[in-house]
Design an enzyme around this catalytic site. Structure first.
Site, PDB file in Angstrom:
ATOM      1  N   LYS A  54     -20.432 -19.711 -10.122  1.00  0.00           N
ATOM      2  CA  LYS A  54     -19.953 -19.310 -11.296  1.00  0.00           C
ATOM      3  C   LYS A  54     -18.266 -19.157 -11.114  1.00  0.00           C
ATOM      4  CE  LYS A  54     -20.524 -19.276 -15.908  1.00  0.00           C
ATOM      5  NZ  LYS A  54     -21.331 -20.086 -16.859  1.00  0.00           N
ATOM      6  N   TYR A 105       0.827  -1.243  -0.012  1.00  0.00           N
ATOM      7  CA  TYR A 105       0.028   0.050  -0.127  1.00  0.00           C
ATOM      8  C   TYR A 105       1.046   1.188  -0.035  1.00  0.00           C
ATOM      9  CZ  TYR A 105      -4.496   2.804   0.751  1.00  0.00           C
ATOM     10  OH  TYR A 105      -5.381   3.468   0.525  1.00  0.00           O
TER      11      TYR A 105
END
Length: 769
Positions: free
Chosen positions: A114, A59
């Site tokens: 999915k 970060y």
């Protein structure tokens, strides 16, 4: 009430109802989704997050560097972010499975499912997005604004005709693949099955007449693809709930149906099917009758793909036709049209070349690759998963979802088509290397053995398979030759071997030799060689002759010992220790080496070698030192720079114990021999593998986590590797037998054909050097 689980995938039909073959209760389904962490997905970091430095790189401030790079060139997002392996599964919930319009949020369990399938079958990362609007323009605008986040978009469970509008507009607006699986996935899988069904029935694409019942998303997509692979437009008849879509019809029409209107006198499905060669059903249960089946041409091809119940059942067709080839959307019948055979691998190939779209050429390539795979011999993993071994024919015209070859066959075909049709931004130069990389995504063993296989293809070897009459051995020999690894020598009787191969559908062509031990011209030489070795160990000449004639391990070992074969593999009919005893009667240890077993453990992206896992039960300090040297040699032969940890229950003397003292003595022996690899001990396994724990022992000689673990005893090696397999999800290769003067590998009694091929390759490669 219960929800059916018999359908392992789904097709484009959205009009099914609850099935009549329940395998779980509603409560069980809810518990599956709620237990532990709710849902089916989680986010896992791919970079270390253990220290302040890690966080600074991940970060602020470290993240600013890739930000600036991407701002300068957006293509760098593929290099520095998840974009290149990231697909969004997007819906508005207007056509959820067979449940209809239940709203966007209600579709989330399906979309999560999915995403899980993307990861499970093709290692594609995925996120589900549920867009709460039924307005196509709002949906399009939402996805357009988010589109740069992903490498591809899988549209799902969107009703027709809006699905056509949404997909077409997004394809125009975005430069990444946009693929409505309910349309194209079903079309591709059905086309693959049809290609093989046409071959089996002796039909040509150009002259085959096909009737499709169902003019929704999947039906329209099927006919588009069939036209593209060579069907004549006049031979494709489309029907909907109002009958045949013919030129001049006005009722219930739209622009997509009009594109498939044909000149015909037929007005009903029954009339259209009279004399037809093929039926595609993408409609509802019961839409096809027995009389319709009777009216079709000889050897009719019937794909009844409505879910969860087909337009007509397999049993109903069998009552009136014995010459039909049939496919459905169900997993409890042969020839399941299952979309999971397509979308994971199609996106895998598209992502790997950074395709701008999934075009017709890529769909056609996927269909032909699937069809070709069904014509090949089926590996043991598939037979084990399905309880039977499918064989190309009327009941097996399409691969099954758990076929491990899908990952290495379908994406390359799709990627190649993308490159040839100029939608690939990053072409693949070496397709064979790409295939190997794909195999390693699903099978970590494939990645480790890539170098082994490549060297063998450059320098093929003659490998003798001692138990040549066993089914899995015959299949392994054929696969060994097919993969261009060398020549396979099957020891056994020619008649039974050929008969078994015929039943299996395995062709014993060039590169496979069958050797009957009793009839071999080398029989006498082997008996003489064995008698010379064993005459002072209680064996008479006739005993040695009997061993050569009747015991295939002794015969095969003699072949290797006398140079008639380069390597040997055995073990499917005898325990490891028994097979090793047979082999050692014929082959000596290599001078200066130690016979032992070494296992290769692959878990969570790490590879560790464990020794001795097969031969010396309670090694002395000298034994441990020799095992360490042998293991280091094997590690180097496999491409690893060895860092050995000699393990104990103690760490550097605490707590003390007899076994720890032997390990410490082994370390002193290695010190005196000035070996050229890193080693240290005694230490516990966690200290050996975890660098944070190692900080308490700054004097430790290892420069990193150990990659070779020397166990204090045979039993600890065997127990730990098997526990890792069962509890830790590890993959274990071996134990590999090393230290013999000739290369021999012994598999486990339960070994399948893939494991036999891997061990045959290791034997031919000769990890002992």
């Amino acid at each position: 009430m219960t929800m059916a689980s018999s359908n392992g995938g789904k097709n484009g039909n959205k009009n099914g109802s609850r099935a009549h073959r329940p395998t779980f209760t509603d409560q069980e389904a809810l518990l599956f989704h709620s237990q532990g962490r709710p849902g089916k997905l989680e986010v896992v970091a791919t970079k270390p997050m253990a220290t302040q430095r890690d966080l600074s790189l991940a970060y602020s401030p470290g993240v600013a560097v890739p930000v600036l790079a991407i701002a300068d060139d957006e293509a760098r997002a593929f290099d520095y972010t998840t974009k290149g392996n990231f697909v969004a599964v997007i819906t508005n919930g207007t056509a959820i499975l067979g449940l209809g319009n239940r709203g966007a949020l209600a579709a989330k369990p399906v979309m999560e499912g999915k995403s899980v399938l993307f990861k499970r079958f093709a290692d594609v990362d995925s996120i589900d997005l549920e867009v709460s609007t039924e307005d196509p323009d709002e949906f399009i605008n939402c996805v357009k604004l988010l589109g740069k986040s992903w490498g591809g978009i899988n549209l799902e469970d969107i009703k027709a005709p809006e699905c056509f509008i949404i997909e077409q507009r997004l394809r125009e607006l975005l430069d990444i693949p946009v693929f409505h699986d309910d349309q194209h996935g079903t079309a591709i899988i059905a086309a693959a099955g049809l290609i093989n069904a046409l071959e089996l029935t002796g039909r040509e694409v150009a002259t085959t007449k096909l009737v499709c019942n169902g003019a929704g998303a999947a039906g329209i997509a099927c006919l588009e693809l069939l036209r593209a692979i060579g069907f004549r437009p006049e031979n494709l008849v489309l029907c909907d709930t109002k009958g045949v879509i013919y030129e001049g019809r006005t009722e219930g029409m739209n622009q997509w149906k009009s594109a498939f209107a044909v000149k015909t006198e037929a007005r009903t499905l029954a009339e259209a099917l009279a004399g037809a060669d093929v039926f595609f059903g993408l409609s509802v249960k019961g839409a096809m009758t027995s009389d319709m089946v009777k009216s079709m041409a000889d050897k009719p091809i019937i794909f009844a793909m409505a879910n969860p119940d087909p337009e007509i059942t397999v049993e109903e067709v069998a009552e009136v036709r014995t010459d039909a080839i049939m496919a459905t959307g169900r997993s409890d019948y042969p020839n399941q049209i299952n979309n999971v055979l397509g979308f994971p691998y199609i996106f895998r190939g598209a992502l790997d070349v950074r395709a701008r779209a999934i075009n017709m050429e890529m769909k056609i390539a996927a269909a032909h690759a699937l069809a070709a795979l069904a014509r090949e011999d089926v590996p043991d993993e598939v037979a084990a998963a399905y309880g039977a071994r499918p064989k190309y024919g009327p009941d097996y015209i399409i691969p099954v979802p758990f076929d491990p070859r899908l990952i290495s066959d379908i994406p390359p075909a799709v990627a190649k088509a993308a490159m040839e049709s100029n939608v690939a931004r990053r072409p693949i130069d070496d397709m064979e290397t790409y295939r190997q990389q794909l195999r390693s995504r699903r099978d970590p063993i494939a990645g480790v053995l890539t170098g082994v296989y490549e060297r063998l293809r450059r320098r093929p070897r003659r490998v003798v398979f001692a138990e040549g009459e066993e089914e899995q051995v015959i299949r392994a020999a054929a696969s060994f030759v097919h993969q261009r690894l060398g020549t396979a020598l099957l020891v056994g009787r020619e008649g039974p071997i050929r008969e078994t191969a015929k039943e299996l559908g395995v062709e014993l062509g060039g590169g496979i030799e069958i050797i009957n031990a009793a009839l071999s011209r080398r029989n006498a030489a082997y008996a003489a060689y064995l008698y010379e070795r064993l005459q002072r160990h209680g064996f008479l000449q006739r005993d040695c002759q009997r061993l050569v004639n009747q015991d295939r391990n002794h015969f095969a070992s003699c072949m290797v010992a006398l140079g008639d074969a380069d390597a040997m593999v055995t073990g499917v009919t005898r325990n490891f220790s028994v097979a090793l005893e047979d082999v050692r009667r014929c082959i000596d240890p290599k001078p200066g080496h130690r016979v032992m077993g070494i296992s290769l453990v692959l878990v969570r992206g790490r590879t560790v070698l464990v020794a001795d896992s097969a031969v010396t039960e309670m090694p002395s300090a000298q034994d441990l030192a020799e095992i360490a040297k042998e293991a280091a040699s094997v590690a180097r032969s496999l491409g690893y720079e060895p860092r050995l940890a000699l393990l104990a229950f103690s760490t550097f003397g605490h707590p003390s114990g007899e076994r720890s003292e032997r390990v410490q003595e082994a370390v002193r022996i290695l010190d005196g021999e000035r070996v050229n690899f890193e080693y240290d001990g005694d230490m516990a396994a966690d200290v050996a593998l975890n660098m944070e724990l190692r900080e308490a022992y700054p004097f430790c000689r290892l420069s990193g986590p150990a990659n070779v673990l020397i166990m204090p005893a045979f039993h600890s090696a065997s127990i730990s590797t098997k526990m890792l397999m069962e509890l830790g999800g590890a993959t274990v290769i071996g134990p590999m037998l090393v230290g013999l003067d000739r290369s021999v590998q012994i598999v486990s009694l339960s070994a399948n054909d893939t494991q036999l091929v891997n061990m045959a390759a290791i034997a031919a490669y000769n990890v002992s050097g």
